[in-house]
Design an enzyme around this catalytic site. Structure first.
Site, PDB file in Angstrom:
ATOM      1  N   ILE A  23      31.621  -7.210  -6.343  1.00  0.00           N
ATOM      2  CA  ILE A  23      32.929  -6.674  -5.950  1.00  0.00           C
ATOM      3  C   ILE A  23      32.815  -5.320  -5.253  1.00  0.00           C
ATOM      4  O   ILE A  23      33.736  -4.889  -4.581  1.00  0.00           O
ATOM      5  CB  ILE A  23      33.863  -6.562  -7.169  1.00  0.00           C
ATOM      6  CG1 ILE A  23      33.296  -5.587  -8.207  1.00  0.00           C
ATOM      7  CG2 ILE A  23      34.097  -7.938  -7.790  1.00  0.00           C
ATOM      8  CD1 ILE A  23      34.229  -5.297  -9.362  1.00  0.00           C
ATOM      9  N   LYS A  24      31.691  -4.637  -5.457  1.00  0.00           N
ATOM     10  CA  LYS A  24      31.395  -3.346  -4.804  1.00  0.00           C
ATOM     11  C   LYS A  24      32.570  -2.377  -4.840  1.00  0.00           C
ATOM     12  O   LYS A  24      32.940  -1.779  -3.823  1.00  0.00           O
ATOM     13  CB  LYS A  24      30.912  -3.550  -3.378  1.00  0.00           C
ATOM     14  CG  LYS A  24      29.566  -4.262  -3.278  1.00  0.00           C
ATOM     15  CD  LYS A  24      29.045  -4.277  -1.861  1.00  0.00           C
ATOM     16  CE  LYS A  24      27.707  -4.986  -1.768  1.00  0.00           C
ATOM     17  NZ  LYS A  24      27.818  -6.449  -1.944  1.00  0.00           N
ATOM     18  N   ARG A  25      33.132  -2.179  -5.999  1.00  0.00           N
ATOM     19  CA  ARG A  25      34.239  -1.240  -6.143  1.00  0.00           C
ATOM     20  C   ARG A  25      33.702   0.190  -6.214  1.00  0.00           C
ATOM     21  O   ARG A  25      32.573   0.428  -6.639  1.00  0.00           O
ATOM     22  CB  ARG A  25      35.047  -1.554  -7.398  1.00  0.00           C
ATOM     23  CG  ARG A  25      35.680  -2.950  -7.426  1.00  0.00           C
ATOM     24  CD  ARG A  25      36.711  -3.129  -6.338  1.00  0.00           C
ATOM     25  NE  ARG A  25      37.490  -4.343  -6.508  1.00  0.00           N
ATOM     26  CZ  ARG A  25      37.404  -5.416  -5.740  1.00  0.00           C
ATOM     27  NH1 ARG A  25      36.544  -5.430  -4.737  1.00  0.00           N
ATOM     28  NH2 ARG A  25      38.166  -6.473  -5.959  1.00  0.00           N
TER      29      ARG A  25
END
Length: 288
Positions: free
Chosen positions: A96-98
């Site tokens: 998700i690479k938040r």
């Protein structure tokens, strides 16, 4: 802790992380005609891949963007895929690479470590500061969850930021890696690795030995194998005593049927590719 489970799964099944970055373009036309909507098409395609590869992979990685792009039907397929893997006692990394301020990060943590989209590991970006990672600690402590934080990525543009040097000569990715390693000391599993892992691409072999030495207790999620040019002998440099990382392949596994010219047996082709990849990596480790 999930990191201990992942470590054991690597010991048992090998290092392959099967990427379910599923695009409708990847799915054979005959298979699409069996279902009435995109949600069912994607989920059932994923299910076939999972069933065919489960006993030969360490984990699965799902890139959420492929599902978000389809709106609600895509997110329903995403949830069903998560649930199916968990029902099978599989391990899931949600890509998700938040990366956001603490108050927002708390909501991201809640969204992906409990509720409809609960997963085992997530990917994070560190570039808003390490306080953007701290809200996930509660779930790491209480539920044994884990994170993989971007350190040295495999894409060509990584050099634009990750290679910037500080006054003392250290590059951004080196500084981030060392800070994450220090943070991870509070989350060490019985396997000796931390629940705070790093995303480290295998396309920069000149840095591999130093990275593995400097980040000894950090488990790596390793992209870049295959399509991006990374080879098994490169991967072996990022591992430690045959463990300490999983190697992601998405297109190489999902589209293996095209290379083998056998779309009717796409799932079997994916299994064959996973086995080939697993054995390729193991041979490189044993030859190191």
């Amino acid at each position: 802790m999930m990191i201990d489970k992942l470590y054991k799964r690597v010991e048992k099944n090998g290092h392959v992380c099967a990427g379910l970055d599923t695009s409708l373009d990847y799915i054979p036309e005959y298979f699409k005609t069996k279902y009435f909507n995109e949600e069912d098409i994607i989920f059932n395609f994923n299910k076939e891949i999972i069933d065919a590869t489960y006993d030969k992979v360490a984990c699965f990685k799902i890139q959420i963007a492929y599902y978000e792009a389809l709106g609600l039907k895509g997110l329903r397929a995403y949830k069903r895929t998560l649930d199916y893997i968990k029902e099978s006692d599989g391990i899931v990394i949600s890509d998700i690479k938040r990366g956001d301020i603490s108050s927002t990060a708390k909501m991201y943590a809640r969204a992906h470590f409990e509720g409809d989209f609960e997963t085992d590991f997530i990917t994070l970006s560190p570039y808003m500061g390490l306080d953007s990672i701290e809200p996930y600690f509660e779930y790491m402590k209480q539920k044994g969850k884990g994170v993989f934080v971007l350190v040295r990525t495999s894409n060509e543009g990584a050099k634009d930021i990750e290679f910037i040097e500080s006054k003392d000569g250290n590059k951004v990715y080196e500084i981030i890696g060392k800070k994450l390693k220090n943070m991870g000391q509070d989350f060490l599993g019985n396997c000796g690795y931390s629940s705070i892992g790093g995303v480290v691409g295998c396309t920069h072999i000149d840095e591999a030995v130093k990275l593995r030495k400097d980040l000894g207790g950090m488990f790596f999620l390793i992209p870049g194998y295959g399509a991006q040019g990374g080879k098994a002998e490169d991967v072996a440099l990022y591992l430690k005593n045959g463990n300490g990382g999983v190697v992601n392949s998405s297109r190489g596994i999902l589209l293996a049927y095209k290379k083998q010219n056998d779309e009717k047996n796409f799932a079997k082709c994916s299994r064959n590719e996973v086995i080939r990849m697993r054995d390729d990596i193991l041979q490189a480790i044993n030859s190191k």
